[in-house]
Design an enzyme around this catalytic site. Structure first.
Site, PDB file in Angstrom:
ATOM      1  CG  ASP A 100      12.821   1.543  13.615  1.00 51.87           C
ATOM      2  OD1 ASP A 100      11.535   1.546  13.682  1.00 51.87           O
ATOM      3  OD2 ASP A 100      13.590   0.849  14.291  1.00 51.87           O
ATOM      4  CE1 TYR A 140      -2.068  -4.352  11.259  1.00 53.86           C
ATOM      5  CE2 TYR A 140      -4.240  -5.412  11.001  1.00 53.86           C
ATOM      6  CZ  TYR A 140      -3.084  -4.605  10.496  1.00 53.86           C
ATOM      7  OH  TYR A 140      -3.514  -4.092   9.298  1.00 53.86           O
ATOM      8  NE  ARG A 188       6.656  13.398  19.466  1.00 55.54           N
ATOM      9  CZ  ARG A 188       7.014  12.644  20.342  1.00 55.54           C
ATOM     10  NH1 ARG A 188       6.859  12.436  21.659  1.00 55.54           N
ATOM     11  NH2 ARG A 188       8.137  11.398  19.818  1.00 55.54           N
ATOM     12  CE  LYS A 240      -3.233  -0.834  10.646  1.00 57.51           C
ATOM     13  NZ  LYS A 240      -2.551  -0.181   9.804  1.00 57.51           N
ATOM     14  CB  ILE A 297      -1.200   0.048   1.313  1.00 60.32           C
ATOM     15  CG1 ILE A 297      -1.942  -0.922   0.984  1.00 60.32           C
ATOM     16  CG2 ILE A 297      -1.540   1.233   1.431  1.00 60.32           C
ATOM     17  CD1 ILE A 297      -2.883  -1.512   2.367  1.00 60.32           C
TER      18      ILE A 297
END
Length: 265
Positions: free
Chosen positions: A66, A159, A128, A163, A21
């Site tokens: 990362d 997960y 941020r 989400k 994606i």
């Protein structure tokens, strides 16, 4: 290939952009005229993806990033601004999904921590770092990539929790950022054919029957939704979740198949 140029002169930073994606989203923005910074923990692969875009005539740079490391995130955002002069759009694709253990109580803390840290807290770190820059352009936008796992039970405890958390973060940040001229939205994909499904074609074929539109998603389906929410076409949309799932969460296909109308025969 699209002939729309909604993002001419815009700078877009995308996390998790080496493949799937994220890569499709980078390609979509580049095709629409954006200058794109592709970031990913896999530095060599994200550079390969960016090089492919440059070969096609697009403006694309790559940087290893990362999202579990705050300093790495800050450096990537600063790099986007230094190289391109501004940052208009942030797309948060980076995520981690660890398979569940057979018994819930056997799940290790490390797996839970990793999925939440990368998927949810990593997005927080990126937002941020980017927000002060997005707020200076007059057209700032953040698009987070959620999942139907955050809406219903499809497994993957950590997960899914992460989400679901992205949905809340999207809403609260949208409320804060609106006064600063930055819109924040969420795209909620269903099953998408990415490298995570390699070697599992039979499973994908079975899943396809659960989707009212008769197929699983392609990365380009999600990229199109992201581009819309980041564009001026969505100028009066913030704090919302756009579900892009072929009707999976709207229609209970299994129930409709099991309970057939007498006239169907």
């Amino acid at each position: 290939m699209t002939d729309i140029t909604r993002f001419s002169g815009h700078t877009v930073m995308i996390t998790g952009a080496a493949r799937g994606i994220g890569a499709a989203t980078a390609r979509r923005f580049a095709e629409e005229g954006a200058r794109v910074l592709l970031t990913d923990r896999d530095g060599p692969e994200v550079e390969t993806t960016a090089a492919r875009l440059r070969k096609q005539g697009h403006t694309a740079r790559a940087r290893a990033c990362d999202v579990s490391d705050g300093a790495s995130v800050e450096e990537a955002v600063a790099h986007a601004v230094d190289v391109f002069g501004a940052l208009d759009v942030l797309v948060n694709c980076a995520a981690s999904c660890t398979p569940d253990t057979p018994l819930f109580e056997d799940g290790p803390d490390a797996a839970w921590d990793r999925d939440l840290d990368i998927t949810l807290t990593g997005t927080y770190r990126c937002c941020r770092a980017a927000l002060p820059h997005l707020a200076t352009t007059g057209r700032g936008a953040i698009v987070n990539i959620g999942s139907v796992n955050g809406l219903q039970d499809f497994g993957n405890h950590a997960y899914s929790a992460a989400k679901a958390g992205l949905g809340s973060l999207t809403r609260t940040l949208a409320g804060h950022a609106a006064a600063r001229g930055v819109r924040v939205n969420l795209v909620t994909p269903g099953t998408v054919r990415t490298s995570a499904w390699e070697g599992r074609e039979e499973e994908l074929d079975e899943i396809r029957s659960l989707y009212p539109l008769g197929r699983v998603g392609e990365p380009e389906d999600i990229a199109a939704a992201v581009a819309f929410l980041a564009s001026g076409d969505a100028a009066w949309i913030t704090g919302t979740a756009l579900t892009v799932d072929g009707g999976l969460t709207a229609v209970n296909t299994g129930f409709r198949t099991a309970v057939r109308h007498p006239d169907d025969d």
